[in-house]
Motif scaffolding. Sequence first.
Motif, short mmCIF file in Angstrom:
data_model
loop_
_atom_site.label_atom_id
_atom_site.label_comp_id
_atom_site.label_asym_id
_atom_site.label_seq_id
_atom_site.Cartn_x
_atom_site.Cartn_y
_atom_site.Cartn_z
N THR A 85 0.84 -1.20 0.00
CA THR A 85 0.00 0.00 0.00
C THR A 85 0.87 1.25 0.00
O THR A 85 1.81 1.35 0.79
CB THR A 85 -0.92 0.03 1.24
N HIS A 86 0.53 2.16 -0.90
CA HIS A 86 1.15 3.49 -0.89
C HIS A 86 0.40 4.33 0.13
O HIS A 86 -0.81 4.50 0.04
CB HIS A 86 1.06 4.11 -2.29
N CYS A 87 1.11 4.88 1.12
CA CYS A 87 0.49 5.60 2.24
C CYS A 87 -0.55 6.61 1.76
O CYS A 87 -0.28 7.46 0.91
CB CYS A 87 1.58 6.30 3.04
N MET A 88 -1.77 6.52 2.31
CA MET A 88 -2.86 7.40 1.92
C MET A 88 -2.56 8.86 2.28
O MET A 88 -2.91 9.77 1.52
CB MET A 88 -4.15 6.96 2.61
N ALA A 89 -1.94 9.10 3.42
CA ALA A 89 -1.62 10.47 3.82
C ALA A 89 -0.59 11.08 2.88
O ALA A 89 -0.67 12.27 2.53
CB ALA A 89 -1.12 10.49 5.26
N HIS A 90 0.39 10.28 2.46
CA HIS A 90 1.37 10.77 1.48
C HIS A 90 0.70 11.05 0.15
O HIS A 90 1.04 12.03 -0.54
CB HIS A 90 2.49 9.74 1.31
N ARG A 91 -0.25 10.21 -0.25
CA ARG A 91 -0.95 10.44 -1.50
C ARG A 91 -1.70 11.77 -1.47
O ARG A 91 -1.70 12.52 -2.46
CB ARG A 91 -1.95 9.31 -1.75
N LEU A 92 -2.36 12.06 -0.37
CA LEU A 92 -3.10 13.32 -0.26
C LEU A 92 -2.17 14.51 -0.35
O LEU A 92 -2.47 15.50 -1.02
CB LEU A 92 -3.87 13.35 1.06
#
Length: 751
Positions: A337-344
């Motif tokens: 999983t690519h970190c959701m917080a980093h994606r945002l």
Amino acid sequence: MATRGRKKRVPTQTNTLHRYLPQNIRENYSFCATLLNDLLDDVIISPENVVCPILSEIINEVVKHKKHDMGSVSEKTLLEWRNKHPWLVIESGVMKCKVCTDMKSKLKLITVWADEGSPNFQYSGITRHTASAEHNNAVIACEQDKQLQTISSQEVIADVSDVCELVDDVDKKLFNTVYYAAKMEIPSSTINSLLDLQTKNGLNIKYTNLSPDTVSEIQTSIEHVLREGLVNDIKSSPVFAMMLDESTDLTVDKRLSICVRYIKAGEPVTNMLVNVHLEDGTAHTIMNCVAHEFERHGIDLANCTSLATDGAAVMLGKHKGVGQQLVSKYSPFCIQTHCMAHRLNLACTDSIKKNDFMIKFREKFSSLYSFISGSSNRTLALKKIQEILEEPEIKIKEPYSIRWLGLKNAVSAVFESFGSVLATLSKFAAEKNSVAKGLLKYFSSYKVALAIAFILDVHNELAVLSCELQKKNLLFSEIKPVMDATVSKLSSMEATDGKCLTSMKTDIEITDDGAFFSGEKLKYHDNMGSEFATVRKDYIKRMKKNISDRFRKTDSDHYNDFCTLFEPQQINISTQEECNEALESLSTFYGYEKTVKVIDGNLIEGLQETVRVVQPLVDPAKVQEEWPRFQGMVKGAYADMPTNKLCKRVILLHNDIIPNIAKLAAIALCLQPTSVECERTFSTQNRLKCKQRASLGNEALNTLMTICMLGPDISKYDPSPAVIYWLRQKRRRKPRLQSAYKPRAKKQKTC
């Protein structure tokens, strides 16, 4: 006196072993003389400082792998040696000492008897080792461990209250003091002062003037107990998740943070496992470090079902990334999983790119920060004007790109004291400051004033989403609702003014003479309203598109399957066909054995391939059989229950009748959508290893971070297990620690 004309005789140099090696080495290593002489005959004559290191390396390698011929020693003789010296172990043609081998790591022994073994099958060698100081120290340490284990089995029982009775109250006070200093991130050098302060306040603190080594040993004991509890919890969990991230500390040393998420009492728990030093940042090095740490703690990587990272190529590369290596070598059931917080954060950053207005907007905020904070006079002037205008005293902040939504803090500071910022720029512009003139010309625009308020409204909504994604134990079922809510709110902002934008429009007075804010005139014309509407619409469109691109549906197929099966409301509205598809997808992924392959070694020494078959986590047939029972529970008694409580009940109460569904529930709770916990460890790391403590070593830093991250509140901390572990390590000279430390007097030099 030299005679005129006489020639000095120069000896002929030849490439022989005798030229490079002294006499004692020639005799001891005569077995390889022929090989080396043949090698030297084929090379050009070289200086001794070049050839000698090469020969030494060759000889050491030969001797290292040389096996002694045991034909000269009979089995009867070997048996007599073993009976006389029970510690003697003979294996692979060498003799080893079992006691020294067991105590090697504890006493840091360097003797050959504790490492590769001695090939010298002579009784004189055994005699010398028996009389050596290292062997005697190892024997004493081994006996002490046996005695402590005997005492532990007889006196120390599982009940914490009984353990407390066996520990001296003075030791508890000492450990509480050391724990408090580490937990509050206070330097270890202040511990003696804290002990003296408690003594001055009337407490019975016998320990005083502790050496740095003693303090370090106490901290290590506290860290060992905390980490042992964490490792035991991970081992008892059916599955676990892993978070990885790398960073650099103050001294530019690369470090790797390994965090884990596991199940304890039916609930997900997230903690730091270790923070270690990295030689380099390659995927191979990171993977080897991860495998070593889990093997060292006895944790099976096959039970890792989720991996969250920051999305860097070294972590999630399709061919040789850390995630790919983890799946192919150790954890075949792991979801990357690519970190959701980093994606945002990346989505917000991408919304500024290729947008001329936003690029200039960000640059001007950086220039404003540099202009105000770069001078004490300008900072003081802003502060005085804020007092006069009765605006909050807020410092201008830099729009950091490495912080979560770093632009928001900078925009918020300007919005809260916008009148003061304009007045300050106007003051220095009147003094013919060219930078102030340029900034005043930009920020005194009506369109920019509206843009500041509008962007703050947008980023306030994004901040709510970011905070939700940064929750420590975020569940898979919580992601989609907050994402949909944020996108819907952004869509409404295209036509509806937010709170900040409404306030800004109210504070701006538009008259026939122009627009004014707190007495400062703004640059204004009739087309600025339409220009702002264009900027507004374009920014919202870009933001929504980037969020959609960063959070692709194909990246969360398994998340959607778990939502379909373990979210009560989703189960009740889903058709039977949709439930069966999700059940089949998860059963296929987790229900069949998979093969992993690890290749060790190198091209010089040879490669060794290890193939391992990992057993399935669930039984597909039994999953299908247990599903109707679970579905009946959800549609009946558990219809209104949240996902986390539903999974907890299944794991704790119904594991006996639906064990495979309970295993899937545990996997669902361990799905890790972010790697934010690693960022928290780096924040702790940077607070600990600051300019005043830049010399902290790798082990000391990891110890202090473990206490800070894993330790409970000081009011709930029980030092007894750590005290017992500390006393078991070696014989403590407590009277010496409880008196003023007096270093030995230096010997007087004699002529």
